[in-house]
Scaffold this active site. Structure first.
Site, PDB file in Angstrom:
ATOM      1  N   GLY A   1       0.775  -1.241   0.000  1.00 35.71           N
ATOM      2  CA  GLY A   1       0.000   0.000   0.000  1.00 35.71           C
ATOM      3  C   GLY A   1       0.802   1.285   0.000  1.00 35.71           C
ATOM      4  O   GLY A   1       0.287   2.335   0.389  1.00 35.71           O
ATOM      5  N   SER A   2       2.049   1.238  -0.499  1.00 33.89           N
ATOM      6  CA  SER A   2       2.827   2.486  -0.468  1.00 33.89           C
ATOM      7  C   SER A   2       2.268   3.515  -1.462  1.00 33.89           C
ATOM      8  O   SER A   2       2.292   4.716  -1.193  1.00 33.89           O
ATOM      9  CB  SER A   2       4.313   2.226  -0.734  1.00 33.89           C
ATOM     10  N   ASN A   3       1.741   3.052  -2.596  1.00 31.62           N
ATOM     11  CA  ASN A   3       1.155   4.003  -3.554  1.00 31.62           C
ATOM     12  C   ASN A   3      -0.126   4.612  -2.995  1.00 31.62           C
ATOM     13  O   ASN A   3      -0.363   5.813  -3.130  1.00 31.62           O
ATOM     14  CB  ASN A   3       0.887   3.333  -4.902  1.00 31.62           C
TER      15      ASN A   3
ATOM     16  N   ARG B   1      -5.408  -8.576  -8.664  1.00 30.57           N
ATOM     17  CA  ARG B   1      -6.383  -9.351  -9.440  1.00 30.57           C
ATOM     18  C   ARG B   1      -6.618  -8.691 -10.790  1.00 30.57           C
ATOM     19  O   ARG B   1      -6.528  -7.464 -10.910  1.00 30.57           O
ATOM     20  CB  ARG B   1      -7.707  -9.448  -8.700  1.00 30.57           C
TER      21      ARG B   1
ATOM     22  N   ASN C   1      -4.464   2.681 -13.325  1.00 29.77           N
ATOM     23  CA  ASN C   1      -3.524   1.725 -12.724  1.00 29.77           C
ATOM     24  C   ASN C   1      -2.104   2.282 -12.841  1.00 29.77           C
ATOM     25  O   ASN C   1      -1.810   3.064 -13.736  1.00 29.77           O
ATOM     26  CB  ASN C   1      -3.590   0.382 -13.455  1.00 29.77           C
TER      27      ASN C   1
ATOM     28  N   HIS D   1       1.828   0.850 -13.175  1.00 26.90           N
ATOM     29  CA  HIS D   1       2.582  -0.380 -13.440  1.00 26.90           C
ATOM     30  C   HIS D   1       4.078  -0.047 -13.461  1.00 26.90           C
ATOM     31  O   HIS D   1       4.489   0.937 -14.081  1.00 26.90           O
ATOM     32  CB  HIS D   1       2.151  -0.992 -14.780  1.00 26.90           C
TER      33      HIS D   1
HETATM   34  C1  GRF Z   1       3.927  -1.056  -7.269  1.00 30.87           C
HETATM   35  O1  GRF Z   1       5.227  -1.264  -7.808  1.00 30.87           O
HETATM   36  C2  GRF Z   1       2.924  -0.823  -8.365  1.00 30.87           C
HETATM   37  O2  GRF Z   1       3.451  -0.142  -9.472  1.00 30.87           O
HETATM   38  C3  GRF Z   1       2.549  -2.222  -8.764  1.00 30.87           C
HETATM   39  O3  GRF Z   1       2.536  -2.967  -7.573  1.00 30.87           O
HETATM   40  C4  GRF Z   1       3.397  -2.335  -6.610  1.00 30.87           C
HETATM   41  C5  GRF Z   1       2.516  -2.040  -5.437  1.00 30.87           C
HETATM   42  O4  GRF Z   1       3.248  -1.466  -4.389  1.00 30.87           O
HETATM   43  N1  GRF Z   1       1.294  -2.247  -9.494  1.00 30.87           N
HETATM   44  P1  GRF Z   1       2.465  -0.765  -3.190  1.00 30.87           P
HETATM   45  O5  GRF Z   1       1.471  -1.799  -2.642  1.00 30.87           O
HETATM   46  O6  GRF Z   1       1.769   0.435  -3.728  1.00 30.87           O
HETATM   47  O7  GRF Z   1       3.517  -0.439  -2.189  1.00 30.87           O
END
Ligand code: GRF
Length: 202
Positions: A18-20, A84, A105, A107
């Protein structure tokens, strides 16, 4: 230009760390996040959501999730480490009159290179000199859909995948917030190139 979605509240979908999600919340989107959805009750992202006093919802079942999103009037979905693949039915439920979906999203590669899991490792193991980050609109194909923003970074001096990931995540956290800002302001230009819908910032 599109109608701004400045009042739009959105759901963030998470499966893991969940860092994003946290970066978006801390970048000023906290009050716009109407729900944090996870397919995994043990996702650390849910703890972060609770710490931020945000409502959470755990389910793997798309029909149940769709009903909850509709109940809360959520029009936009932000995927942030959601593991998913969304079904065609789910994607269609968020189709915009523009033809694009209202699902974003992030990526960790320069798509269409290295779709799927562990994209930073894929780039590192391949011997790439640069890795990248892509923010895109979601279609019912893995890591496909119109690209909103991309950024590359050098990995030539990285000795491990974790170094690549550290560098990449810092970019992800900034790029997702920046992109979501202009996306929600409706600064979008749509054009079809060779049958493919392309979206750019105006
Ligand atoms: C990130 O690298 C994102 O780009 C990818 O999965 C990872 C999720 O990291 N889709 P976080 O859970 O947001 O830390």
């Amino acid at each position: 230009m599109n109608a701004p979605r400045t009042s739009a509240r959105f759901a963030v979908f998470v499966s893991g760390r969940g860092s994003n999600f946290e970066a978006l919340a801390r970048a000023g989107f906290r009050d716009r996040i109407a729900l944090v959805v996870s397919d995994r009750p043990e996702a650390f992202a849910l703890e972060k959501a609770r710490a931020l006093d945000l409502p959470t919802f755990v389910s793997k079942d798309e029909k149940t999730i769709l009903a909850e999103l509709a109940r809360r009037g959520i029009s936009t979905v932000v995927l942030a480490g959601y593991l998913r693949i969304l079904s065609r039915e789910f994607v269609e439920a968020f189709r915009d009159p523009s033809g694009a979906t209202r699902i974003l999203n992030i990526h960790p590669s320069l798509l269409p290179a290295f779709p799927g899991l562990n994209a930073y490792a894929q780039a590192f193991d391949y011997g790439c000199k640069h890795a990248g980050v892509t923010v895109h609109l979601v279609e019912a194909e893995v890591d496909g859909g119109p690209i909103l923003a991309q950024e590359t970074f050098s990995i030539e001096d990285c000795a491990s995948v974790s170094e690549v990931e550290t560098r990449g995540l810092a970019i992800e956290h900034r790029l997702y917030a920046e992109t979501l800002e202009w996306y929600l302001r409706g600064e979008l230009h749509y054009e079809t190139k060779k049958g493919r819908l392309c979206v750019s910032r105006i």
